[in-house]
Design an enzyme around this catalytic site. Sequence first.
Site, short mmCIF file in Angstrom:
data_model
loop_
_atom_site.label_atom_id
_atom_site.label_comp_id
_atom_site.label_asym_id
_atom_site.label_seq_id
_atom_site.Cartn_x
_atom_site.Cartn_y
_atom_site.Cartn_z
N LYS A 25 -6.24 4.02 10.20
CA LYS A 25 -6.24 4.11 9.03
C LYS A 25 -7.45 3.76 8.23
O LYS A 25 -8.25 4.41 7.48
CB LYS A 25 -5.12 3.54 8.33
CG LYS A 25 -5.01 3.71 6.85
CD LYS A 25 -3.88 4.87 6.31
CE LYS A 25 -4.02 5.29 5.16
NZ LYS A 25 -5.34 6.04 4.82
N PHE A 26 -8.04 2.52 8.60
CA PHE A 26 -8.95 1.79 7.96
C PHE A 26 -10.10 1.41 8.65
O PHE A 26 -11.28 1.12 8.24
CB PHE A 26 -8.45 0.20 7.35
CG PHE A 26 -7.50 0.41 6.45
CD1 PHE A 26 -5.95 0.33 6.94
CD2 PHE A 26 -7.82 0.69 5.08
CE1 PHE A 26 -5.00 0.50 5.84
CE2 PHE A 26 -6.85 0.78 4.11
CZ PHE A 26 -5.32 0.59 4.66
N LYS A 44 -12.69 -4.01 16.14
CA LYS A 44 -12.09 -3.27 15.03
C LYS A 44 -13.06 -3.08 13.58
O LYS A 44 -13.17 -4.41 13.36
CB LYS A 44 -10.66 -3.43 14.58
CG LYS A 44 -10.29 -2.29 13.77
CD LYS A 44 -8.69 -2.21 13.58
CE LYS A 44 -8.53 -1.37 12.64
NZ LYS A 44 -6.80 -1.26 12.42
N ASP A 138 6.21 -4.70 11.43
CA ASP A 138 5.93 -3.22 11.47
C ASP A 138 5.79 -2.63 12.97
O ASP A 138 4.76 -2.06 13.17
CB ASP A 138 4.41 -3.01 10.54
CG ASP A 138 4.18 -1.34 10.48
OD1 ASP A 138 3.30 -1.10 9.87
OD2 ASP A 138 5.44 -0.68 10.35
N LYS A 140 6.15 -0.38 15.31
CA LYS A 140 6.44 1.03 15.66
C LYS A 140 5.68 1.56 16.77
O LYS A 140 4.46 0.75 16.99
CB LYS A 140 6.24 1.75 14.48
CG LYS A 140 5.02 1.99 13.87
CD LYS A 140 4.90 2.94 12.60
CE LYS A 140 3.69 3.18 12.13
NZ LYS A 140 3.19 1.82 11.04
N ASN A 143 1.60 0.90 16.62
CA ASN A 143 1.22 -0.53 16.80
C ASN A 143 1.26 -1.40 17.91
O ASN A 143 0.87 -2.61 17.87
CB ASN A 143 1.90 -1.32 15.72
CG ASN A 143 1.25 -0.73 14.28
OD1 ASN A 143 0.29 -0.13 14.22
ND2 ASN A 143 2.30 -0.94 13.34
N ASP A 156 -0.43 -4.76 15.28
CA ASP A 156 -0.59 -4.56 13.92
C ASP A 156 -0.47 -6.14 13.41
O ASP A 156 0.27 -6.90 13.99
CB ASP A 156 0.44 -3.84 13.32
CG ASP A 156 0.57 -3.64 12.08
OD1 ASP A 156 -0.55 -2.81 11.55
OD2 ASP A 156 1.00 -4.44 11.05
N THR A 173 5.42 7.41 7.69
CA THR A 173 6.66 7.10 8.49
C THR A 173 7.57 5.93 7.84
O THR A 173 7.50 5.01 7.44
CB THR A 173 6.33 6.85 9.85
OG1 THR A 173 7.59 6.47 10.68
CG2 THR A 173 5.41 5.53 9.81
C1 LIG Z 1 -6.45 -4.20 10.33
O1 LIG Z 1 -6.36 -3.84 11.55
C2 LIG Z 1 -5.57 -5.02 12.31
C3 LIG Z 1 -5.66 -4.89 13.76
O2 LIG Z 1 -5.44 -3.43 14.09
C4 LIG Z 1 -5.63 -3.19 15.39
C5 LIG Z 1 -6.09 -3.94 16.21
C6 LIG Z 1 -6.30 -3.23 17.59
C7 LIG Z 1 -6.13 -2.00 18.01
C8 LIG Z 1 -5.70 -0.99 16.90
C9 LIG Z 1 -5.54 -1.75 15.58
O3 LIG Z 1 -4.85 -1.06 14.60
C10 LIG Z 1 -4.26 0.24 14.91
C11 LIG Z 1 -5.47 1.02 14.83
O4 LIG Z 1 -6.66 0.82 14.72
N1 LIG Z 1 -5.46 2.47 15.59
C12 LIG Z 1 -4.04 3.08 16.07
C13 LIG Z 1 -6.59 3.20 16.38
C14 LIG Z 1 -7.15 2.44 17.45
C15 LIG Z 1 -6.09 2.32 18.77
N2 LIG Z 1 -6.36 1.25 19.27
C16 LIG Z 1 -6.45 1.57 20.71
C17 LIG Z 1 -6.63 0.62 21.71
C18 LIG Z 1 -6.96 0.66 23.16
N3 LIG Z 1 -7.05 -0.75 23.87
C19 LIG Z 1 -7.05 -1.68 22.59
N4 LIG Z 1 -7.10 -2.82 22.88
C20 LIG Z 1 -7.28 -3.62 21.60
N5 LIG Z 1 -6.96 -2.98 20.40
C21 LIG Z 1 -6.81 -2.03 20.30
C22 LIG Z 1 -6.77 -1.16 21.40
N6 LIG Z 1 -6.75 -1.31 19.03
#
Ligand SMILES: COCCOc1ccc2cc1OCC(=O)N(C)CCCNCc1c[nH]c3ncnc(c13)N2
Length: 278
Positions: A25-26, A44, A138, A140, A143, A156, A173
């Site tokens: 989202k962000f 991120k 949260d 789901k 996350n 999340d 959702t």
């Molecule tokens: C404010 O934010 C708080 C932290 O939110 C996140 C931390 C890490 C994330 C994803 C996070 O939020 C959800 C998001 O950005 N998506 C759904 C898009 C990217 C999906 N990640 C895919 C992914 C694959 N291997 C990973 N290893 C570590 N982190 C990952 C991923 N994603």
Amino acid sequence: EKVSTMERRWTLNDFDIGKPLGRGKFGHVYLAREKKSNHIVALKVLFKSQLKQSQVEHQLRREVEIQSHLRHPNILRLYGYFYDQTRVYLILEYAAKGELYKELQKCKYFSERRAATYVASLARALIYLHGKHVIHRDIKPENLLIGVQGELKIADFGWSVHTFSRRRTMCGTLDYLPPEMVESVEHDASVDIWSLGVLCYEFLYGVPPFEAKEHSDTYRRIIKVDLKFPPKPIVSSAAKDLISQMLVKDSSRRLPLHKLLEHPWILHNADPSGIYRG
Ligand SMILES: COCCOc1ccc2cc1OCC(=O)N(C)CCCNCc1c[nH]c3ncnc(c13)N2
């Protein structure tokens, strides 16, 4: 000596940026390598403009503060953060097997062993979080991530605690909301037991229990706890018994998380290491 990662003044130059891991989202998440240690991380990138626009920057600060102190095998680590003129960067543990919801989409629904292993891991993570007075992560499928060994990681940072009303209506959702949140009355840690029950159902059937075409129908089904178990796929009565003890309208009567870990379905099906080896 090892400077704590949270105190270090990180900059983008400390990292080689790799492939994109997905878009949230962000902002976007990238694979990255810290140059000095060769440590692989997820980076991120959040746009300040979007954070301002959605008024979540203070929420992000609070969540980063909480997340940086959490240490649990089923909670994605936050190693640090930094920012520049236009963006905020979160330095995160990399989950090599990616997003759980993609895995769920691929196999339609999980075996009882796989579902129970993930549910037990989530219960242990929630017991840890509740012990630190952190609730409502949260949980789901979107996350949840899968680590290199197949272990589950909550990614999340519980944005939902303060932004859930705007955020939920914003991105739609409602499926995971318990009645007390749908009716916007105060809620406590038992909201997580409800969401975990919804998740357990979705792991086993491939769809959340109160899914409906319209929001209003989902609200109604949640408030009524209109819980039905389809004839297919075939699911054990022990699994249905556990779900029925979690999806209870009266939040004080939901099965406590430590009791969940002693439930026959969990004892019989969950891999004690929290790793699903297929
Ligand atoms: C404010 O934010 C708080 C932290 O939110 C996140 C931390 C890490 C994330 C994803 C996070 O939020 C959800 C998001 O950005 N998506 C759904 C898009 C990217 C999906 N990640 C895919 C992914 C694959 N291997 C990973 N290893 C570590 N982190 C990952 C991923 N994603």
